[in-house]
Write an enzyme that holds these catalytic residues in place. Structure first.
Site, short mmCIF file in Angstrom:
data_model
loop_
_atom_site.label_atom_id
_atom_site.label_comp_id
_atom_site.label_asym_id
_atom_site.label_seq_id
_atom_site.Cartn_x
_atom_site.Cartn_y
_atom_site.Cartn_z
N HIS A 185 0.84 -1.21 0.00
CA HIS A 185 0.00 0.00 0.00
C HIS A 185 0.87 1.24 0.00
O HIS A 185 2.09 1.15 0.17
CB HIS A 185 -0.93 0.01 1.23
N HIS A 187 4.66 7.25 2.67
CA HIS A 187 5.46 6.04 2.55
C HIS A 187 4.88 5.06 1.53
O HIS A 187 3.70 5.11 1.20
CB HIS A 187 5.64 5.34 3.90
N TYR A 231 9.31 1.47 10.03
CA TYR A 231 9.51 2.52 9.03
C TYR A 231 10.97 2.89 8.92
O TYR A 231 11.67 2.99 9.94
CB TYR A 231 8.73 3.79 9.41
N HIS A 242 0.35 -0.96 14.70
CA HIS A 242 -0.62 0.09 14.41
C HIS A 242 -1.94 -0.23 15.11
O HIS A 242 -2.37 -1.39 15.10
CB HIS A 242 -0.95 0.11 12.91
N GLU A 291 8.04 1.15 4.40
CA GLU A 291 7.51 0.41 5.53
C GLU A 291 7.57 -1.08 5.20
O GLU A 291 7.30 -1.47 4.07
CB GLU A 291 6.05 0.82 5.79
N HIS A 325 -6.04 -1.99 4.09
CA HIS A 325 -5.95 -0.80 3.23
C HIS A 325 -5.09 -1.09 2.01
O HIS A 325 -4.14 -1.87 2.08
CB HIS A 325 -5.47 0.44 3.97
FE FE Z 1 1.53 1.95 6.00
#
Ligand code: FE
Length: 304
Positions: free
Chosen positions: A150, A211, A252, A243, A262, A197
């Site tokens: 993503h 990112h 990261y 997260h 990431e 996502h």
């Molecule tokens: Fe991310």
């Protein structure tokens, strides 16, 4: 309505092409699949298509474009109309403009990012093949993620860009960050697959990249990525954590041009009937970094 299949590629602008190729092959563990002009094409070992990452030499770092793959030429024509109907101008990019790619439909997002839809791209196959495959390839270098996962982009008008992805491209919203009173949209997490996502936006300057993320299997792999990054003395932004948003496990770090990468693992699965999860601004620290519960300045400010 046909579905957009997935995020298919990102083109990153890099300052030093050879240094970047070295980093993305040796440390990230992608495979170089071709070169054309000032661009180098790469894929992850578990991806079928010719490339998912293009590195293009430039004077500035950042995102040159990102592209989503649709299933058929009919779907491409359908979504081209949908994008026009929303009010974005589309242009066709001809076959052969980039290595291995067929025709693409280009448009600019309400946040100023260059975006494309495509269906045709050369097929290379994964490193383990499709006949009695081994679970992973021997001799893979570096972090060796499965695939591009993503992107997180920044922009000013998140309500309009969210509406664009939902109305024009048939995406759904898994999570959002709002002001405490619920009036302002500060973050928007969007999916077209079963992933938590496929693309996300946070409030910030238009046309910037926060990112690009690559998928690894588990927290163990995130930790191993941290070890590898330390061996090569790659600058970290955030060491392994979880997260709240997406529930993914994450680390990261920065590529040689300052583009944030990431390594992302896990995250829940989405379905079309899931309601959107809301995080309020006062809990954003927990939403982004569940353990530390506060945002760092570099995470907020380092954009390319
Ligand atoms: Fe991310």
């Amino acid at each position: 309505m046909p579905r957009v299949m997935r995020i298919g590629r990102v083109e990153l602008k890099v300052l030093d092409l050879e240094k970047s190729v070295d980093y993305y092959t040796k440390i990230i563990g992608l495979q170089e699949t071709g070169r054309m002009g000032d661009s180098v094409y790469l894929k992850a070992w578990d991806e079928f298509d010719h490339h998912s990452l293009i590195l293009t030499k430039s004077n500035t770092a950042g995102l040159a474009h990102l592209a989503f793959k649709v299933e058929t030429l009919e779907d491409l024509a359908y979504y081209e109309k949908q994008v026009e109907k929303f009010g974005c101008t589309t242009t066709r990019i001809s076959r052969g403009a980039r290595l291995g790619e067929g025709e693409a439909v280009h448009f600019i997002l309400p946040t100023g990012h260059h975006c494309e839809l495509y269906t045709e791209i050369d097929f290379l196959g994964t490193a383990v093949g499709t006949l009695n495959p081994h679970p992973w390839p021997l001799g893979a270098q570096g972090i060796a993620p499965h695939r591009l996962d993503h992107c997180l982009l920044t922009g000013d008008d998140l309500k309009t860009v969210t509406r664009f992805f939902i109305e024009a491209l048939n995406f759904r919203q898994s999570e959002r960050i709002t002001s405490v009173d619920g009036e302002e949209l500060l973050g928007s997490f969007l999916f077209t697959t079963n992933k938590a996502h496929d693309l996300a936006f946070v409030k910030g300057p238009d046309a910037k990249l926060h990112h690009a993320a690559f998928f690894v299997d588990s927290l163990h792999d995130v930790f191993k990525a941290a070890d590898i990054l330390s061996m090569y003395e790659v600058p970290f932004d955030v060491t392994p954590t979880r997260h709240g948003i997406t529930r993914g496990e994450t680390i990261y770090f920065f590529d040689p041009s300052g583009n944030r990468n990431e390594a992302f693992a896990s995250g829940y699965m989405t379905y079309p009937d899931m309601p959107t999860i809301t995080w309020t601004e006062d809990k954003i620290g927990q939403g982004i970094f569940y353990h530390r519960r506060e945002l760092s300045e570099s995470f907020m400010k380092a954009l390319t």
